[in-house]
Design a protein around this motif. Structure first.
Motif, PDB file in Angstrom:
ATOM      1  N   THR A 179       0.844  -1.201   0.000  1.00 36.59           N
ATOM      2  CA  THR A 179       0.000   0.000   0.000  1.00 36.59           C
ATOM      3  C   THR A 179       0.883   1.256   0.000  1.00 36.59           C
ATOM      4  O   THR A 179       0.629   2.207  -0.743  1.00 36.59           O
ATOM      5  N   LEU A 180       1.938   1.212   0.823  1.00 38.11           N
ATOM      6  CA  LEU A 180       2.837   2.375   0.863  1.00 38.11           C
ATOM      7  C   LEU A 180       3.542   2.560  -0.475  1.00 38.11           C
ATOM      8  O   LEU A 180       3.656   3.677  -0.979  1.00 38.11           O
ATOM      9  N   CYS A 181       4.008   1.434  -1.058  1.00 41.62           N
ATOM     10  CA  CYS A 181       4.685   1.508  -2.364  1.00 41.62           C
ATOM     11  C   CYS A 181       3.716   2.081  -3.400  1.00 41.62           C
ATOM     12  O   CYS A 181       4.084   2.957  -4.185  1.00 41.62           O
ATOM     13  N   GLY A 182       2.485   1.571  -3.405  1.00 42.93           N
ATOM     14  CA  GLY A 182       1.472   2.040  -4.361  1.00 42.93           C
ATOM     15  C   GLY A 182       1.184   3.516  -4.180  1.00 42.93           C
ATOM     16  O   GLY A 182       1.131   4.277  -5.146  1.00 42.93           O
ATOM     17  N   ALA A 183       1.011   3.930  -2.935  1.00 41.56           N
ATOM     18  CA  ALA A 183       0.699   5.343  -2.656  1.00 41.56           C
ATOM     19  C   ALA A 183       1.844   6.240  -3.121  1.00 41.56           C
ATOM     20  O   ALA A 183       1.619   7.279  -3.756  1.00 41.56           O
ATOM     21  N   PHE A 184       3.070   5.801  -2.836  1.00 40.70           N
ATOM     22  CA  PHE A 184       4.245   6.584  -3.218  1.00 40.70           C
ATOM     23  C   PHE A 184       4.320   6.697  -4.744  1.00 40.70           C
ATOM     24  O   PHE A 184       4.526   7.776  -5.296  1.00 40.70           O
ATOM     25  N   TYR A 185       4.097   5.549  -5.406  1.00 43.61           N
ATOM     26  CA  TYR A 185       4.166   5.526  -6.867  1.00 43.61           C
ATOM     27  C   TYR A 185       3.067   6.414  -7.475  1.00 43.61           C
ATOM     28  O   TYR A 185       3.328   7.205  -8.392  1.00 43.61           O
TER      29      TYR A 185
END
Lengths: 232, 291
Positions: B269-275
């Protein structure tokens, strides 16, 4: 105008788009604080470009442009919004949000500049009262006449109580009766101390509500009276 | 402050609702990209773990010819131990080998072989590392008393090749999916900017700060990426649980290391949000000035 501080000073301001195309050429003018000014000229005469220089939508390519002593060339892109809070801008097409009511249109602008819900509740009636449209606060823009829509647009421009109001062709889409009403409103705001610049080619209105006229032609200021003063 | 955050979030939410199908496309593509990357990453890590275990714990199985006497046994053991790179030599008698096989495979009937044990005597030769394995195996095989030498180098080669293929697959497939997801998020934000051009121009007219104009759009991208990451995490978690159950039922590779759903959700989720945030910043930088 002696004794008053200048609100706007332009000295040989040019906006050159290319070697052959220029929006403004060596425009010099001076507008005092509290003045009411008509900026007249045909389409393509440079009125809109001049207004865009003042609002920093367009950067001038040469010359010096000052608002309240602040050099516009030195306003950083990140600070342009602060400059715009010092002026109210009324666009030609009203630019109202069709899916929001009158009070929401004004409230949205207040929210956008960081006002809280409480401040919005407090300020919106005041502003709508100021432009005589409070009685239509719950109407949608499509339910308003052109004159009423223009009042909302002027009200929205006044949300920061700016010392300077710039209106681009405020009577262009209105009949005479509504045009008169809008001009009365602008004159009232001017009487309360707001410097007002109205770009228009509606000469009957100019004659009916006389004020200093800055005439523009081919990107230049054309006004013998102004030339005699040393600048426009 | 809370009032400000509420304004930014409500603006982002109204944008998300405005482009539902575009948002759906962006979210699912990011979810698939992160799912593929997550799966390949997991398999890659799994193989790397096995490889490193194989490297640390590398043994040669050395089978002896039948009928050797005690003296020949001792001499061969000493000769193997003397080879550089060999750390220890353990003798495994044919009876011991039979027992070990019987214990590992209780379902196979071995009664017929009790009097005719097919397993040879052997040595388990422990090496310092895998690098010299082939050379050491060759030296041992040259000894007369040795029948055959077996090592796990074929398995190792297979694992190394799989690892390379996975790395390539991860970069190509996952990368392409991620790029597509990014472009979709970018397009969603561009569409939002187009749909909201009137609001944005009003914001500019009245002197709204850049953060007020860009904030909702960046939040919108981050939310799309985060939802994509969340979906990928849930899907990956389900996949890992299924693979683990399957591996355990087949007794293959001893099951897989469990990774908690919470950890997966948090990371993806964090990776997705950052991306999503990066993609929307890219769109905002290019498009807002023009709006």
């Amino acid at each position: 105008m002696d004794g008053k501080q200048p609100c706007i000073q332009l000295h040989r301001v040019s906006v050159v788009f290319s070697d052959e195309v220029a929006g403004l050429r060596d425009v010099s003018l001076r507008i005092e604080r509290g003045e009411f000014i008509y900026l007249c000229g045909q389409t393509g005469s440079g009125k809109s470009t001049l207004l865009k220089v003042l609002t920093r939508e367009v950067a001038h390519t040469s010359g010096k442009a000052l608002i309240d002593g602040r050099d516009l060339a030195e306003v950083k892109p990140t600070d342009v919004h602060l400059l715009r809070r010092e002026m109210g801008i009324v666009p030609q097409d009203f630019a109202l949000l069709p899916n929001r009511r009158v009070w929401e249109n004004v409230g949205y602008a207040l929210r956008a500049i960081g006002k809280t819900r409480k401040e919005v509740r407090h300020r919106v009636p005041e502003i709508l009262e100021q432009v005589n449209i409070l009685h239509r606060a719950d109407a949608y823009p499509a339910e308003l006449s052109g004159g009423e829509q223009q009042r909302v647009a002027i009200g929205r421009a006044m949300i920061s109580s700016p010392p300077l109001l710039i209106a681009d062709e405020p009577t262009a889409n209105l009949d005479l009766e509504h045009s008169m009403g809008i001009m009365e409103l602008l004159r009232n705001l001017n009487a309360k101390g707001t410097t007002v610049i109205v770009a228009t080619h509606d000469m009957p209105i100019v004659e009916r509500f006389p004020a200093r006229v800055i005439k523009m032609e081919f990107g230049r200021v054309y006004r013998p009276d102004d030339e005699e003063r040393g600048d426009a | 402050m809370l009032d400000r955050v509420e304004f930014l979030i409500s603006e982002a939410w109204s944008s998300l609702r405005r482009n539902v199908w575009m948002t759906f496309a962006a979210v699912t593509t990011v979810a698939m990209a992160l799912y593929i990357l997550g799966s390949l990453g997991f398999v890659y890590t799994f193989i790397s773990g096995h490889l490193s275990k194989l490297n640390q714990d590398f043994k040669l199985s050395v089978f002896l010819v039948d009928g050797l006497d005690e003296e020949q046994m001792q001499a061969s053991e000493a000769a193997i131990l003397a080879i550089p790179g060999v750390t220890s030599v353990d003798f495994v008698s044919k009876d011991q080998a039979f027992l070990t096989f019987q214990e590992a495979n209780p379902d196979i009937p071995l009664d017929d072989f009790k009097n005719d044990n097919p397993f040879p005597d052997s040595y388990e030769v422990q090496l310092e590392g895998i690098e010299k394995a082939a050379k050491i195996a060759e030296s041992i095989e040259e000894m007369e008393v040795i029948d055959e030498v077996r090592d796990a180098s074929d398995l190792r080669r297979l694992l190394v090749q799989s690892q390379s293929i996975l790395r390539l697959l991860g970069v190509v497939t996952g990368g392409l999916m991620l790029l597509t997801g990014g472009v979709l998020i970018y397009n969603t934000i561009v569409l939002t900017i187009y749909a909201r051009r009137k609001e944005l121009s009003i914001m500019k007219l009245v002197g709204a700060a850049r953060s007020s104009i860009s904030g909702p759009l960046i939040i919108e991208g981050a939310v799309q990426g985060a939802i994509g990451g969340l979906l990928a995490a849930l899907l990956l978690s389900l996949t890992l649980q299924s693979v683990d159950a399957m591996a355990r039922s087949l007794n293959a590779l001893g099951g897989i290391e469990p990774t908690s759903t919470k950890t997966l959700v948090l990371i993806l989720t964090l990776c997705g949000a950052f991306y999503g945030m990066i993609c929307s910043i890219w769109a905002v930088k290019r498009q807002v000035e023009r709006a």
